[in-house]
Design a protein around this motif. Sequence first.
Motif, PDB file in Angstrom:
ATOM      1  N   ASP A 199       0.880  -1.164   0.000  1.00  0.00           N
ATOM      2  CA  ASP A 199       0.000   0.000   0.000  1.00  0.00           C
ATOM      3  C   ASP A 199       0.916   1.212   0.000  1.00  0.00           C
ATOM      4  N   GLY A 200       1.223   1.683  -1.185  1.00  0.00           N
ATOM      5  CA  GLY A 200       2.205   2.758  -1.301  1.00  0.00           C
ATOM      6  C   GLY A 200       3.573   2.197  -0.981  1.00  0.00           C
ATOM      7  N   ASP A 201       4.207   2.732   0.081  1.00  0.00           N
ATOM      8  CA  ASP A 201       5.528   2.250   0.458  1.00  0.00           C
ATOM      9  C   ASP A 201       5.502   1.378   1.710  1.00  0.00           C
ATOM     10  N   ARG A 202       4.330   0.990   2.169  1.00  0.00           N
ATOM     11  CA  ARG A 202       4.254   0.152   3.366  1.00  0.00           C
ATOM     12  C   ARG A 202       3.587  -1.187   3.048  1.00  0.00           C
ATOM     13  N   LEU A 203       3.803  -2.149   3.936  1.00  0.00           N
ATOM     14  CA  LEU A 203       3.182  -3.464   3.828  1.00  0.00           C
ATOM     15  C   LEU A 203       1.974  -3.497   4.767  1.00  0.00           C
ATOM     16  N   VAL A 204       0.867  -4.024   4.292  1.00  0.00           N
ATOM     17  CA  VAL A 204      -0.351  -4.124   5.095  1.00  0.00           C
ATOM     18  C   VAL A 204      -0.695  -5.595   5.261  1.00  0.00           C
ATOM     19  N   LEU A 205      -0.941  -5.999   6.499  1.00  0.00           N
ATOM     20  CA  LEU A 205      -1.292  -7.387   6.784  1.00  0.00           C
ATOM     21  C   LEU A 205      -2.672  -7.706   6.221  1.00  0.00           C
ATOM     22  N   VAL A 206      -2.755  -8.807   5.499  1.00  0.00           N
ATOM     23  CA  VAL A 206      -4.033  -9.269   4.959  1.00  0.00           C
ATOM     24  C   VAL A 206      -4.538 -10.447   5.776  1.00  0.00           C
ATOM     25  N   GLU A 207      -3.620 -11.368   6.078  1.00  0.00           N
ATOM     26  CA  GLU A 207      -3.990 -12.568   6.812  1.00  0.00           C
ATOM     27  C   GLU A 207      -2.789 -13.064   7.609  1.00  0.00           C
ATOM     28  N   GLY A 208      -3.036 -13.513   8.859  1.00  0.00           N
ATOM     29  CA  GLY A 208      -1.969 -14.079   9.674  1.00  0.00           C
ATOM     30  C   GLY A 208      -1.655 -13.267  10.910  1.00  0.00           C
ATOM     31  N   LEU A 209      -2.652 -12.604  11.477  1.00  0.00           N
ATOM     32  CA  LEU A 209      -2.444 -11.762  12.657  1.00  0.00           C
ATOM     33  C   LEU A 209      -1.835 -12.550  13.816  1.00  0.00           C
ATOM     34  N   HIS A 210      -2.373 -13.715  14.105  1.00  0.00           N
ATOM     35  CA  HIS A 210      -1.893 -14.492  15.247  1.00  0.00           C
ATOM     36  C   HIS A 210      -0.463 -14.988  15.027  1.00  0.00           C
ATOM     37  N   ARG A 211      -0.122 -15.361  13.791  1.00  0.00           N
ATOM     38  CA  ARG A 211       1.250 -15.775  13.485  1.00  0.00           C
ATOM     39  C   ARG A 211       2.206 -14.592  13.644  1.00  0.00           C
ATOM     40  N   LEU A 212       1.782 -13.407  13.183  1.00  0.00           N
ATOM     41  CA  LEU A 212       2.606 -12.204  13.306  1.00  0.00           C
ATOM     42  C   LEU A 212       2.843 -11.866  14.775  1.00  0.00           C
ATOM     43  N   GLU A 213       1.778 -11.893  15.573  1.00  0.00           N
ATOM     44  CA  GLU A 213       1.905 -11.572  16.996  1.00  0.00           C
ATOM     45  C   GLU A 213       2.732 -12.633  17.736  1.00  0.00           C
ATOM     46  N   ALA A 214       2.630 -13.884  17.308  1.00  0.00           N
ATOM     47  CA  ALA A 214       3.437 -14.940  17.928  1.00  0.00           C
ATOM     48  C   ALA A 214       4.926 -14.700  17.650  1.00  0.00           C
ATOM     49  N   CYS A 215       5.256 -14.298  16.434  1.00  0.00           N
ATOM     50  CA  CYS A 215       6.654 -13.997  16.106  1.00  0.00           C
ATOM     51  C   CYS A 215       7.147 -12.805  16.912  1.00  0.00           C
ATOM     52  N   LYS A 216       6.294 -11.787  17.075  1.00  0.00           N
ATOM     53  CA  LYS A 216       6.667 -10.636  17.904  1.00  0.00           C
ATOM     54  C   LYS A 216       6.938 -11.078  19.338  1.00  0.00           C
ATOM     55  N   ALA A 217       6.065 -11.945  19.857  1.00  0.00           N
ATOM     56  CA  ALA A 217       6.210 -12.409  21.239  1.00  0.00           C
ATOM     57  C   ALA A 217       7.494 -13.221  21.419  1.00  0.00           C
ATOM     58  N   LEU A 218       7.926 -13.909  20.375  1.00  0.00           N
ATOM     59  CA  LEU A 218       9.150 -14.708  20.451  1.00  0.00           C
ATOM     60  C   LEU A 218      10.403 -13.861  20.214  1.00  0.00           C
ATOM     61  N   GLY A 219      10.217 -12.581  19.908  1.00  0.00           N
ATOM     62  CA  GLY A 219      11.356 -11.697  19.695  1.00  0.00           C
ATOM     63  C   GLY A 219      11.939 -11.753  18.301  1.00  0.00           C
ATOM     64  N   GLU A 220      11.207 -12.303  17.375  1.00  0.00           N
ATOM     65  CA  GLU A 220      11.684 -12.375  15.992  1.00  0.00           C
ATOM     66  C   GLU A 220      11.647 -10.982  15.361  1.00  0.00           C
ATOM     67  N   THR A 221      12.537 -10.748  14.401  1.00  0.00           N
ATOM     68  CA  THR A 221      12.538  -9.470  13.685  1.00  0.00           C
ATOM     69  C   THR A 221      11.988  -9.625  12.274  1.00  0.00           C
ATOM     70  N   THR A 222      11.951 -10.867  11.779  1.00  0.00           N
ATOM     71  CA  THR A 222      11.410 -11.129  10.445  1.00  0.00           C
ATOM     72  C   THR A 222      10.369 -12.227  10.530  1.00  0.00           C
TER      73      THR A 222
END
Length: 171
Positions: free
Chosen positions: A48-71
């Motif tokens: 969306d322009g110059d940014r990425l917008v999440l379409v699907e996978g909120l729980h997977r994204l939040e799980a990676c954040k909780a695990l301290g992942e950067t990618t």
Amino acid sequence: MPKPESFQIEKIFVPTKIKKALKPDTVAEIAESMLDIGQQTPISVRLDGDRLVLVEGLHRLEACKALGETTILGVLVPAELAQPKPLLAERPEVEAERIKMARLKQLRLEKEAAEASTSASKGAGATEASRTRPTKGARDNPKASPGRTAKPAPKSLSAWITQQKGSGSRY
């Protein structure tokens, strides 16, 4: 199907509408699974322009954040195909129930409008008649239990007369 690639988590924007569906218990379960077997299903993002917008996978994204992942592993989908899946799968019975409830609401509103217009056309006479209508007493209700509707016996004749006048009975 596009090939999965790695995306920076901090560059992924999560729309508010999607954020509302977040369930912490699900995030915890997915995080535990990711610790054991890794991320199996990529998330979906769109440009969306110059940014990425999440379409699907909120729980997977939040799980990676909780695990301290950067990618996170994800696929870039075109904006035309980026229609998010409904949270409740549109099963026929769910859709039928939604239509039924909408129709019942419409009928209720129509009925209330009709009642309001008929009462307005009758004018003040109708409202006065409804105010002076006598209320049902214990004798008019055969199902009334005597314990609830019976008043204590008056101690004097004047108390009995006052009680009779108060209840609208003749003495």
